[in-house]
Design an enzyme around this catalytic site. Structure first.
Site, PDB file in Angstrom:
ATOM      1  N   TYR A 263      15.292  85.409  58.483  1.00 38.76           N
ATOM      2  CA  TYR A 263      15.737  86.780  58.759  1.00 38.76           C
ATOM      3  C   TYR A 263      14.754  87.522  59.661  1.00 38.76           C
ATOM      4  O   TYR A 263      15.149  88.273  60.551  1.00 38.76           O
ATOM      5  CB  TYR A 263      15.924  87.558  57.457  1.00 38.76           C
ATOM      6  CG  TYR A 263      17.221  87.199  56.755  1.00 38.76           C
ATOM      7  CD1 TYR A 263      18.437  87.665  57.232  1.00 38.76           C
ATOM      8  CD2 TYR A 263      17.228  86.385  55.638  1.00 38.76           C
ATOM      9  CE1 TYR A 263      19.627  87.331  56.612  1.00 38.76           C
ATOM     10  CE2 TYR A 263      18.415  86.043  55.004  1.00 38.76           C
ATOM     11  CZ  TYR A 263      19.606  86.522  55.495  1.00 38.76           C
ATOM     12  OH  TYR A 263      20.780  86.190  54.887  1.00 38.76           O
TER      13      TYR A 263
ATOM     14  N   ARG B  33      29.738  93.530  44.618  1.00 35.76           N
ATOM     15  CA  ARG B  33      30.967  94.153  45.106  1.00 35.76           C
ATOM     16  C   ARG B  33      32.263  93.705  44.452  1.00 35.76           C
ATOM     17  O   ARG B  33      33.286  94.347  44.621  1.00 35.76           O
ATOM     18  CB  ARG B  33      31.057  93.976  46.623  1.00 35.76           C
ATOM     19  CG  ARG B  33      30.070  94.860  47.358  1.00 35.76           C
ATOM     20  CD  ARG B  33      30.030  94.540  48.820  1.00 35.76           C
ATOM     21  NE  ARG B  33      29.491  93.215  49.031  1.00 35.76           N
ATOM     22  CZ  ARG B  33      29.451  92.581  50.180  1.00 35.76           C
ATOM     23  NH1 ARG B  33      29.953  93.158  51.246  1.00 35.76           N
ATOM     24  NH2 ARG B  33      28.926  91.393  50.288  1.00 35.76           N
TER      25      ARG B  33
ATOM     26  N   ARG C 199      28.820 102.556  44.948  1.00 36.17           N
ATOM     27  CA  ARG C 199      28.475 102.389  46.371  1.00 36.17           C
ATOM     28  C   ARG C 199      29.202 103.376  47.269  1.00 36.17           C
ATOM     29  O   ARG C 199      28.769 103.634  48.394  1.00 36.17           O
ATOM     30  CB  ARG C 199      28.775 100.953  46.804  1.00 36.17           C
ATOM     31  CG  ARG C 199      27.646  99.997  46.543  1.00 36.17           C
ATOM     32  CD  ARG C 199      26.491 100.153  47.540  1.00 36.17           C
ATOM     33  NE  ARG C 199      26.807  99.486  48.796  1.00 36.17           N
ATOM     34  CZ  ARG C 199      27.092 100.073  49.927  1.00 36.17           C
ATOM     35  NH1 ARG C 199      27.104 101.382  50.005  1.00 36.17           N
ATOM     36  NH2 ARG C 199      27.354  99.378  51.010  1.00 36.17           N
TER      37      ARG C 199
ATOM     38  N   ASP D 253      17.146  93.120  46.635  1.00 41.45           N
ATOM     39  CA  ASP D 253      17.499  92.176  47.689  1.00 41.45           C
ATOM     40  C   ASP D 253      16.252  91.396  48.094  1.00 41.45           C
ATOM     41  O   ASP D 253      15.124  91.889  47.921  1.00 41.45           O
ATOM     42  CB  ASP D 253      18.076  92.903  48.908  1.00 41.45           C
ATOM     43  CG  ASP D 253      18.786  91.919  49.829  1.00 41.45           C
ATOM     44  OD1 ASP D 253      19.935  91.553  49.526  1.00 41.45           O
ATOM     45  OD2 ASP D 253      18.176  91.474  50.827  1.00 41.45           O
TER      46      ASP D 253
END
Ligand code: CP3
Length: 367
Positions: A173, A53, A62, A98
């Site tokens: 996670y 980003r 994006r 990811d």
């Protein structure tokens, strides 16, 4: 010294055209040499989250495409992988994906908000037993295709890094469902249901071994495991849970023939334990002096790191001094790859990255 990308097979060129080569365009890779603790003519540098980003061209893409779609569309994921290489003469590219992507391939439903949020966190043995094995060519073919596309378009001398989350970090996670400061549910799980935790870790270790082996086969020239939440664990729990799982993954990957990097975030207290692990490179965060890390890890390990991502916000002259402090601490012995101590922040000025890369590349000629 910008070089043209090779569109060797005549297929559609990646939009954007030229990619800057690392100082070693066409030569052997300084990054791979440093992974193997061989002497280099310039200090290799790449940056964790270098595709992301802080780059306006990433943000522009994006606006049109959501993150999950980016990771699942090989042409777009390859394009994003190459974006930072067009701006900066970095010494390695890293697959754009990811750590949670292969879990989506194992039927775990999750959303990126932008951090991953698992819809049904894993808390029971039944859920663990229901987790399928990962068959990369069937479950995440788009990742393997992305690697092939990137390899085709990368300049010679710039290797491609494949990666996965380390099993304990993935467990955090999966069990918590979303990132948190303490990851209380994950840590509780280790103490309350240690056997279930071991089972999940073993399953993840095997899945990530398959995943990374497939990445190497598809063209990844180094493999990295991210242990982003190592700092949650005391040494005993790290040795009991996180480490055996990494050892299992690493053992399978020995035959892949590519360097293996283990990034340990907030792991200063864990370094003596990590020293015994059979990996080529240990990545460290900024909290630990990198010279101290090298002393603890010993001469058989290369090290990667460890500038604080916040240092990129210092005035240019001071940024150079902060980079020099890392280079000085790492010392002249072969086996140092310059990087940040953690991922680059989204509000970083790309110009600061350009200055950092040039400064690190000139170090050996200044010394
Ligand atoms: O390094 C690179 O340039 C390659 C791409 C990459 C991403 N995630 C892209 C991404 C890599 C190597 C990762 C690894 C990853 N993902 C880790 C390990 C490294 C670390 O930072 O500790 C972890 C813990 C995750 C989980 C994750 N995914 C988080 C916490 C977030 C959100 C916050 C953030 O740092 O951006 C994501 C989403 C994500 N992964 C984004 C990117 C570019 C942002 C998504 C967006 O564009 O909205």
């Amino acid at each position: 010294m910008a070089a043209r990308m090779s569109a060797s097979d005549g297929a559609a060129a990646v939009p954007g055209g030229a990619v800057a080569t690392g100082a070693a365009g066409g030569e052997a890779s300084a990054f791979l040499a440093a992974c193997r603790r061989q002497p280099v003519r310039h200090r290799p540098i790449w940056i964790m989250r270098q595709a992301g980003r802080y780059l306006p061209e990433y943000r522009a893409l994006r606006e049109k495409v959501d993150f999950a779609t980016l990771t699942r569309t090989p042409e777009l994921a390859a394009e994003v992988t190459l974006q930072p290489l067009r701006r900066f003469p970095l010494d390695a590219a890293i697959l754009f994906s990811d750590i949670m992507t292969p879990l989506q391939g194992m039927s775990v439903e999750l959303d990126f908000e932008p951090a991953p949020v698992v819809r049904e966190p894993i808390r029971s043995v039944a859920q663990i037993e229901a987790l399928p094995a990962l068959v990369p060519a069937r479950d995440v073919p788009f990742v393997l295709e992305t690697l092939r596309l990137v390899r085709r378009d990368l300049p010679r001398g710039v290797p491609l890094i494949g990666f996965a989350g380390a099993p304990f970090t993935l467990l955090c996670y999966l069990v918590c469902g979303r990132p948190s400061k303490e990851f209380a549910a994950a840590r509780t799980f280790l103490y309350a249901q240690p056997q279930a935790a071991q089972r999940l870790l073993t399953h993840l270790a095997e899945a990530m071994a398959q995943y990374l082996a497939a990445q190497a086969e598809a063209g990844a020239q180094a493999l990295m495991l991210f242990e982003s939440w190592a700092g949650l664990l005391g040494r005993r729990e790290f040795e009991r849970f996180a480490l055996p799982a990494v050892r299992r993954t690493a053992a399978t990957l020995r035959s892949a023939g590519v360097p293996l990097i283990y990034y340990v975030n907030d792991g200063a207290a864990l370094m003596p334990t990590v020293a015994a692990l059979d990996v080529d490179v240990v990545g460290i965060d900024w909290r630990l002096d990198i010279g101290e890390a090298r002393r603890i890890l010993g001469p058989e390990k290369a090290v990667q790191g460890n500038l604080d991502p916040a240092a990129l916000f210092a005035p240019s002259e001071e940024l150079r001094r902060h980079a020099d402090a890392v280079l000085d601490a790492a010392g002249p012995a072969p086996g140092h790859i310059f990087n940040l101590g953690h991922g680059i922040w989204p509000d970083t000025d790309p110009e600061a990255v350009a200055r950092l890369v040039d400064h690190v590349h000139e170090w050996e000629s200044r010394a």
